[in-house]
Design a protein around this motif. Structure first.
Motif, PDB file in Angstrom:
ATOM      1  N   TRP B   7      51.551  25.090  39.226  1.00 18.31           N
ATOM      2  CA  TRP B   7      50.393  25.413  38.388  1.00 18.31           C
ATOM      3  C   TRP B   7      49.389  26.291  39.118  1.00 18.31           C
ATOM      4  N   PHE B   8      49.290  26.121  40.419  1.00 14.34           N
ATOM      5  CA  PHE B   8      48.391  26.994  41.199  1.00 14.34           C
ATOM      6  C   PHE B   8      48.873  28.446  41.111  1.00 14.34           C
ATOM      7  N   GLY B   9      50.206  28.561  41.224  1.00 11.86           N
ATOM      8  CA  GLY B   9      50.789  29.902  41.129  1.00 11.86           C
ATOM      9  C   GLY B   9      50.599  30.488  39.744  1.00 11.86           C
ATOM     10  N   PHE B  10      50.755  29.623  38.729  1.00  9.63           N
ATOM     11  CA  PHE B  10      50.606  30.094  37.359  1.00  9.63           C
ATOM     12  C   PHE B  10      49.155  30.566  37.114  1.00  9.63           C
ATOM     13  N   ALA B  11      48.201  29.724  37.564  1.00  5.57           N
ATOM     14  CA  ALA B  11      46.786  30.109  37.408  1.00  5.57           C
ATOM     15  C   ALA B  11      46.489  31.370  38.224  1.00  5.57           C
ATOM     16  N   GLY B  12      47.090  31.413  39.406  1.00  6.80           N
ATOM     17  CA  GLY B  12      46.901  32.601  40.260  1.00  6.80           C
ATOM     18  C   GLY B  12      47.412  33.870  39.601  1.00  6.80           C
ATOM     19  N   SER B  13      48.586  33.764  38.947  1.00  5.08           N
ATOM     20  CA  SER B  13      49.166  34.945  38.297  1.00  5.08           C
ATOM     21  C   SER B  13      48.292  35.413  37.129  1.00  5.08           C
ATOM     22  N   ILE B  14      47.783  34.435  36.362  1.00  6.29           N
ATOM     23  CA  ILE B  14      46.893  34.787  35.235  1.00  6.29           C
ATOM     24  C   ILE B  14      45.642  35.473  35.781  1.00  6.29           C
ATOM     25  N   SER B  15      45.082  34.883  36.868  1.00  5.30           N
ATOM     26  CA  SER B  15      43.845  35.452  37.441  1.00  5.30           C
ATOM     27  C   SER B  15      44.096  36.859  37.994  1.00  5.30           C
ATOM     28  N   LEU B  16      45.282  37.068  38.563  1.00  2.00           N
ATOM     29  CA  LEU B  16      45.595  38.406  39.101  1.00  2.00           C
ATOM     30  C   LEU B  16      45.690  39.448  37.989  1.00  2.00           C
ATOM     31  N   LEU B  17      46.391  39.081  36.916  1.00  4.42           N
ATOM     32  CA  LEU B  17      46.540  40.041  35.805  1.00  4.42           C
ATOM     33  C   LEU B  17      45.191  40.297  35.133  1.00  4.42           C
ATOM     34  N   ALA B  18      44.379  39.222  35.016  1.00  8.50           N
ATOM     35  CA  ALA B  18      43.034  39.392  34.434  1.00  8.50           C
ATOM     36  C   ALA B  18      42.176  40.266  35.346  1.00  8.50           C
ATOM     37  N   LEU B  19      42.327  40.038  36.649  1.00  7.42           N
ATOM     38  CA  LEU B  19      41.536  40.807  37.628  1.00  7.42           C
ATOM     39  C   LEU B  19      41.852  42.303  37.534  1.00  7.42           C
ATOM     40  N   VAL B  20      43.124  42.631  37.349  1.00  9.75           N
ATOM     41  CA  VAL B  20      43.519  44.049  37.231  1.00  9.75           C
ATOM     42  C   VAL B  20      42.807  44.690  36.044  1.00  9.75           C
ATOM     43  N   ILE B  21      42.815  43.983  34.908  1.00  3.67           N
ATOM     44  CA  ILE B  21      42.194  44.547  33.696  1.00  3.67           C
ATOM     45  C   ILE B  21      40.673  44.633  33.856  1.00  3.67           C
ATOM     46  N   ILE B  22      40.072  43.549  34.367  1.00 10.89           N
ATOM     47  CA  ILE B  22      38.607  43.512  34.514  1.00 10.89           C
ATOM     48  C   ILE B  22      38.135  44.612  35.471  1.00 10.89           C
ATOM     49  N   SER B  23      38.878  44.771  36.573  1.00  9.68           N
ATOM     50  CA  SER B  23      38.433  45.704  37.615  1.00  9.68           C
ATOM     51  C   SER B  23      38.481  47.161  37.174  1.00  9.68           C
ATOM     52  N   LEU B  24      39.220  47.445  36.106  1.00 11.56           N
ATOM     53  CA  LEU B  24      39.242  48.818  35.599  1.00 11.56           C
ATOM     54  C   LEU B  24      37.895  49.162  34.945  1.00 11.56           C
ATOM     55  N   PHE B  25      37.152  48.123  34.551  1.00 10.06           N
ATOM     56  CA  PHE B  25      35.895  48.362  33.834  1.00 10.06           C
ATOM     57  C   PHE B  25      34.658  47.926  34.626  1.00 10.06           C
ATOM     58  N   VAL B  26      34.788  46.883  35.416  1.00 12.76           N
ATOM     59  CA  VAL B  26      33.630  46.374  36.172  1.00 12.76           C
ATOM     60  C   VAL B  26      33.940  46.488  37.668  1.00 12.76           C
ATOM     61  N   PRO B  27      33.044  47.123  38.439  1.00 11.32           N
ATOM     62  CA  PRO B  27      33.332  47.273  39.877  1.00 11.32           C
ATOM     63  C   PRO B  27      33.157  45.960  40.637  1.00 11.32           C
ATOM     64  N   TRP B  28      33.732  45.928  41.826  1.00  9.37           N
ATOM     65  CA  TRP B  28      33.541  44.774  42.713  1.00  9.37           C
ATOM     66  C   TRP B  28      32.217  44.918  43.459  1.00  9.37           C
ATOM     67  N   TRP B  29      31.858  46.166  43.727  1.00  9.26           N
ATOM     68  CA  TRP B  29      30.669  46.434  44.554  1.00  9.26           C
ATOM     69  C   TRP B  29      29.987  47.684  44.013  1.00  9.26           C
ATOM     70  N   GLN B  30      28.673  47.648  43.995  1.00  8.88           N
ATOM     71  CA  GLN B  30      27.940  48.803  43.459  1.00  8.88           C
ATOM     72  C   GLN B  30      26.795  49.180  44.395  1.00  8.88           C
ATOM     73  N   LEU B  31      26.666  50.474  44.610  1.00  6.81           N
ATOM     74  CA  LEU B  31      25.574  50.995  45.439  1.00  6.81           C
ATOM     75  C   LEU B  31      24.777  51.992  44.610  1.00  6.81           C
ATOM     76  N   SER B  32      23.470  51.818  44.632  1.00  4.10           N
ATOM     77  CA  SER B  32      22.604  52.735  43.894  1.00  4.10           C
ATOM     78  C   SER B  32      21.612  53.352  44.871  1.00  4.10           C
ATOM     79  N   VAL B  33      21.513  54.664  44.832  1.00  2.00           N
ATOM     80  CA  VAL B  33      20.608  55.390  45.733  1.00  2.00           C
ATOM     81  C   VAL B  33      19.469  55.972  44.911  1.00  2.00           C
TER      82      VAL B  33
END
Lengths: 176, 208
Positions: B7-33
């Motif tokens: 189940w850890f692996g299953f949750a991990g796989s879901i989180s990985l696939l979700a992370l791929v989709i989310i990261s295309l739209f929301v950055p992990w880190w943002q810098l504003s100058v």
């Protein structure tokens, strides 16, 4: 099992090598484009390095309100760049030119948007202190205006804070 | 019939696939100058820079982002296959391939940011914050006597935390794998000798 291991290794290598090879092939005529693309150089040359630089606000004139002991110092501020600037603050200390006496502090009331390659009039408000008024009465008794200088000028332009070492000479109307 | 699921692996796989989709739209880190004069939005899967409203893409970073998208997507799919059939003979290989990918992504991403700040300090002489706000003053030799300071704000966004959760789940899957795989299976696992070893041992036998 060995086939699976091979497939996984190929997946690892292919996923990294294919996009990089693609980018290298697309930019094979000039590999420096991989790191610094042409559009980056264009933006820099069109905006920052277009041969222009920010000039100090140009003094136009001043007016005063006797009852509130405030003076308004009017400047023209030009934006030489090809993008809009927001003048968040302009502040300076005002010093009597003849006696080097600190008269007070002048600042912009509100933010001013200056569109690209346009000049905007900006007004700085100066409230003089009681000691400044005493200075006018003692040192400039018969004068209707004194020469003063703006020192320690600080500009906040779109979040970039510029502290200018130059001084701006102004003529300041006073209550005599 | 084998009904065990990691189940850890299953949750991990879901989180990985979700992370791929989310990261295309929301950055992990943002810098504003300044007042958003320059904005950098970065993640291992999508990085873009905007300079006074103009968007910039650096081809090399884009290629690395595509590589990350492919690898993390593959890791998510492989992890899901593994987690449904964790006791199969090939499962250990699948797990070995998948569980390290998000960990490498997070570690390399943070290392990249740290290196970027070190380069900015050593080459250009100003500090770029990793998180929080900072007023950085440009070196005076660059500004001809005028003191120019720039207000910079940097922050890690929630997908970065989500990525760390994904890393945690994948490592938990690896640990849990050791528990759900029966211990007697260890005795059944035989290593296929390398071809070179087989040849050398057969040669040795012939010689003897």
């Amino acid at each position: 099992m060995q086939l699976l291991g091979l497939v996984l290794i190929l997946l690892n290598v292919g996923a990294i090598a294919t996009p990089i090879a693609g980018v290298v092939l697309l930019n094979s005529n000039d590999l420096s484009q991989i790191i610094i693309p042409t559009e980056f150089e264009e933006i820099i040359s069109n905006t920052i390095c277009n041969g222009e630089s920010i000039q100090l606000p140009q003094y136009i004139g001043s007016s005063y309100d006797q009852s509130s002991r405030t003076a308004q110092v009017i400047f023209n501020f030009s934006n030489p760049f090809e993008f809009d600037l927001t003048l968040n603050t302009v502040s300076a200390n005002i010093v009597c030119l003849d006696h080097n006496f600190a008269l007070g502090y002048a600042a912009l009331d509100d933010t001013v948007l200056i569109k690209q390659e346009e000049t905007q009039t900006i007004i700085m408000n100066f409230v003089w202190t009681i000691s400044a008024e005493n200075h006018f009465l003692s040192q400039h008794v018969n004068a209707s205006a004194i020469d003063a200088k703006l020192v320690e000028i600080t500009l906040d332009i779109s979040g970039i804070i510029i502290e200018v070492p130059e001084e701006i000479i102004i003529s300041l109307p006073i209550v005599s | 019939m084998d009904l065990k699921i990691n189940w850890f692996g299953f949750a991990g796989s879901i989180s990985l696939l979700a992370l791929v989709i989310i990261s295309l739209f929301v950055p992990w880190w943002q810098l504003s100058v300044g007042d958003d004069l320059m904005v950098a939005k970065a993640s291992p899967l999508n990085t873009n820079f905007s300079f006074i409203g103009d968007s910039l893409t650096i081809p090399l970073i884009m290629a690395l982002n595509i590589a990350s998208v492919l690898l993390l997507s593959a890791a998510g799919i492989v992890m899901s296959i593994y987690s449904i059939k964790p006791l199969k003979s090939y499962s250990t290989k699948l797990l070995g391939f998948a569980y390290k990918k998000p960990l490498y992504s997070v570690v390399l991403f943070v290392a990249g940011l740290v290196i970027m700040t070190i380069i900015a300090r050593s080459l250009f002489g100003f500090d770029v914050p990793l998180f929080g706000s900072q007023l950085s003053t440009l070196p005076s030799d660059m500004t001809q006597g005028v003191t120019i300071s720039v207000f910079m704000t940097a922050s890690f966004q929630w997908p970065f935390v989500f990525a760390i959760v994904g890393v945690g789940l994948c490592i938990a899957a690896k640990i849990y794998h050791k528990k759900i795989v029966p211990t007697n299976n260890k005795h059944l696992v035989t290593r296929t000798p390398r071809i070179s070893q087989s040849i050398s041992s057969s040669v040795a036998l012939k010689e003897s």
